[in-house]
Design a protein around this motif. Sequence first.
Motif, PDB file in Angstrom:
ATOM      1  N   ALA A 200      51.338 -65.831  -4.938  1.00  0.00           N
ATOM      2  CA  ALA A 200      50.330 -66.838  -4.615  1.00  0.00           C
ATOM      3  C   ALA A 200      49.230 -66.763  -5.661  1.00  0.00           C
ATOM      4  CB  ALA A 200      49.776 -66.605  -3.214  1.00  0.00           C
ATOM      5  N   ILE A 201      48.974 -67.886  -6.289  1.00  0.00           N
ATOM      6  CA  ILE A 201      47.949 -67.929  -7.330  1.00  0.00           C
ATOM      7  C   ILE A 201      46.649 -68.432  -6.717  1.00  0.00           C
ATOM      8  CG2 ILE A 201      47.328 -68.958  -9.559  1.00  0.00           C
ATOM      9  CD1 ILE A 201      50.554 -68.992  -9.880  1.00  0.00           C
ATOM     10  N   ASN A 202      45.680 -67.543  -6.710  1.00  0.00           N
ATOM     11  CA  ASN A 202      44.393 -67.831  -6.063  1.00  0.00           C
ATOM     12  C   ASN A 202      43.450 -68.565  -7.032  1.00  0.00           C
ATOM     13  OD1 ASN A 202      42.299 -67.804  -4.192  1.00  0.00           O
ATOM     14  ND2 ASN A 202      41.628 -65.737  -4.727  1.00  0.00           N
ATOM     15  N   VAL A 237      56.486 -69.704  -5.234  1.00  0.00           N
ATOM     16  CA  VAL A 237      55.218 -69.526  -5.940  1.00  0.00           C
ATOM     17  C   VAL A 237      54.286 -70.630  -5.444  1.00  0.00           C
ATOM     18  CG1 VAL A 237      54.083 -69.464  -8.193  1.00  0.00           C
ATOM     19  CG2 VAL A 237      56.433 -68.625  -7.963  1.00  0.00           C
ATOM     20  N   VAL A 238      53.152 -70.261  -4.900  1.00  0.00           N
ATOM     21  CA  VAL A 238      52.215 -71.273  -4.392  1.00  0.00           C
ATOM     22  C   VAL A 238      50.847 -71.092  -5.053  1.00  0.00           C
ATOM     23  CG1 VAL A 238      53.387 -71.392  -2.146  1.00  0.00           C
ATOM     24  CG2 VAL A 238      51.443 -69.838  -2.429  1.00  0.00           C
ATOM     25  N   THR A 239      50.032 -72.130  -4.989  1.00  0.00           N
ATOM     26  CA  THR A 239      48.646 -72.014  -5.437  1.00  0.00           C
ATOM     27  C   THR A 239      47.737 -72.292  -4.240  1.00  0.00           C
ATOM     28  OG1 THR A 239      48.475 -74.346  -6.018  1.00  0.00           O
ATOM     29  CG2 THR A 239      49.218 -72.859  -7.765  1.00  0.00           C
ATOM     30  N   TYR A 240      46.572 -71.687  -4.245  1.00  0.00           N
ATOM     31  CA  TYR A 240      45.631 -71.890  -3.136  1.00  0.00           C
ATOM     32  C   TYR A 240      44.233 -71.483  -3.593  1.00  0.00           C
ATOM     33  CZ  TYR A 240      45.222 -66.882  -2.362  1.00  0.00           C
ATOM     34  OH  TYR A 240      44.933 -65.557  -2.533  1.00  0.00           O
ATOM     35  N   SER A 241      43.270 -71.759  -2.731  1.00  0.00           N
ATOM     36  CA  SER A 241      41.913 -71.311  -2.994  1.00  0.00           C
ATOM     37  C   SER A 241      41.361 -70.605  -1.757  1.00  0.00           C
ATOM     38  CB  SER A 241      41.009 -72.490  -3.357  1.00  0.00           C
ATOM     39  OG  SER A 241      39.647 -72.078  -3.312  1.00  0.00           O
ATOM     40  N   ALA A 242      41.093 -69.325  -1.914  1.00  0.00           N
ATOM     41  CA  ALA A 242      40.524 -68.579  -0.786  1.00  0.00           C
ATOM     42  C   ALA A 242      39.104 -69.059  -0.501  1.00  0.00           C
ATOM     43  CB  ALA A 242      40.522 -67.082  -1.098  1.00  0.00           C
ATOM     44  N   LEU A 243      38.464 -69.584  -1.555  1.00  0.00           N
ATOM     45  CA  LEU A 243      37.070 -70.011  -1.438  1.00  0.00           C
ATOM     46  C   LEU A 243      36.943 -71.301  -0.618  1.00  0.00           C
ATOM     47  CD1 LEU A 243      34.608 -68.569  -2.632  1.00  0.00           C
ATOM     48  CD2 LEU A 243      34.623 -70.244  -4.494  1.00  0.00           C
ATOM     49  N   THR A 244      37.784 -72.301  -0.937  1.00  0.00           N
ATOM     50  CA  THR A 244      37.694 -73.577  -0.220  1.00  0.00           C
ATOM     51  C   THR A 244      38.645 -73.615   0.981  1.00  0.00           C
ATOM     52  OG1 THR A 244      39.474 -74.634  -1.467  1.00  0.00           O
ATOM     53  CG2 THR A 244      37.259 -74.746  -2.428  1.00  0.00           C
ATOM     54  N   GLY A 245      39.639 -72.744   0.988  1.00  0.00           N
ATOM     55  CA  GLY A 245      40.617 -72.746   2.070  1.00  0.00           C
ATOM     56  C   GLY A 245      41.803 -73.656   1.783  1.00  0.00           C
TER      57      GLY A 245
END
Length: 327
Positions: A200-202, A237-245
């Motif tokens: 997971a790419i943060n 393989v996924v991308t996400y943002s821990a900051l914005t959710g």
Amino acid sequence: MAPPKVPDIKALARELRAGDRAALARAITLIESRRADHQAAARDLVQALLPSTGKAIRVGITGSPGVGKSTTIDALGMYLIEHGQRLAVLAVDPSSARTGGSILGDKTRMARLAASEHAYIRPSPASGTLGGVAAKTREAMLLCEAAGFDVILVETVGIGQSETAVADMTDFFLALMLPGAGDELQGIKKGLVEIADMIAINKADGDNVKSANRAAADYRSALHLLSSRSERWHPPVVTYSALTGAGIAELWQKILDHRTAMTASGDFAARRREQQVKWMWSMLEQRMLARLRADASTRARVKKIESDVADGRLAPAVAAGQMMELL
Ligand code: GDP
């Protein structure tokens, strides 16, 4: 820190099963104690609780410092709580033995979770070898399950052996990466990908979205060339943002998809069985080594044998035999 007396195991098990957090904390402290009578009591406790364990989803999370592990656990944890789940966060931090404290699992790093009554956060045990720390974390995980937690997240840093230990105690192993490939693709070479169930790419937010997508494409093509852990699951393989959710729900859905697929095929049960036996051997190893450190005279004997081997006075095979006798 260790409780002075050996607690009443039956009462402790009862309170813990009822979800009493103070009892859970006391039980984990008992497990982490090095005193022989505490360790014996801890084994009885785990045995007594065994029928109440095994129902949680066990997820390992790794990533280099700064990748966003604590932000991710905070965001994912709050997402799970909103969906009616209770979660425990544990950590395996091999450096804690040296520094005397673990940064992983530190409550201040997960502010929202730490304030929630539906989450329980416990830092890494701070003493012992990696094997010892990992074994204690695994037992803490069983206690959390018995206390009714639905999801257990076990956090570790991007160091080979601790990652393997965490992968060996969890159902799903999640590797967090940063956008911008290059260095990060190293993870693939180092064998991380052989144990990862997802990459997971943060920080896929703002200006980073493009580079996160590019990194994801790079990882996907690199993964293509490698064989995965199971024939039935090719690590996504996924991308996400821990900051914005953004992407957190999708990330969790993959973990559920994995569980569904692995349960249907029987791989889930097989993996747990295999892990249990592996842990038995690992704990036997721990106890044998502990025996060799048990008292001053044994330690002195071990040291003497060691230096005789180092100086070439004693053949390693003969020395190993003498060690066996000490056991
Ligand atoms: P850890 O060392 O792996 O636990 O990483 P932290 O969770 O402490 O995050 C390291 C830094 O990255 C902090 O300054 C976070 O605010 C930042 N960070 C974490 N997740 C994100 C994200 O999704 N987007 C952005 N832009 N920054 C993030």
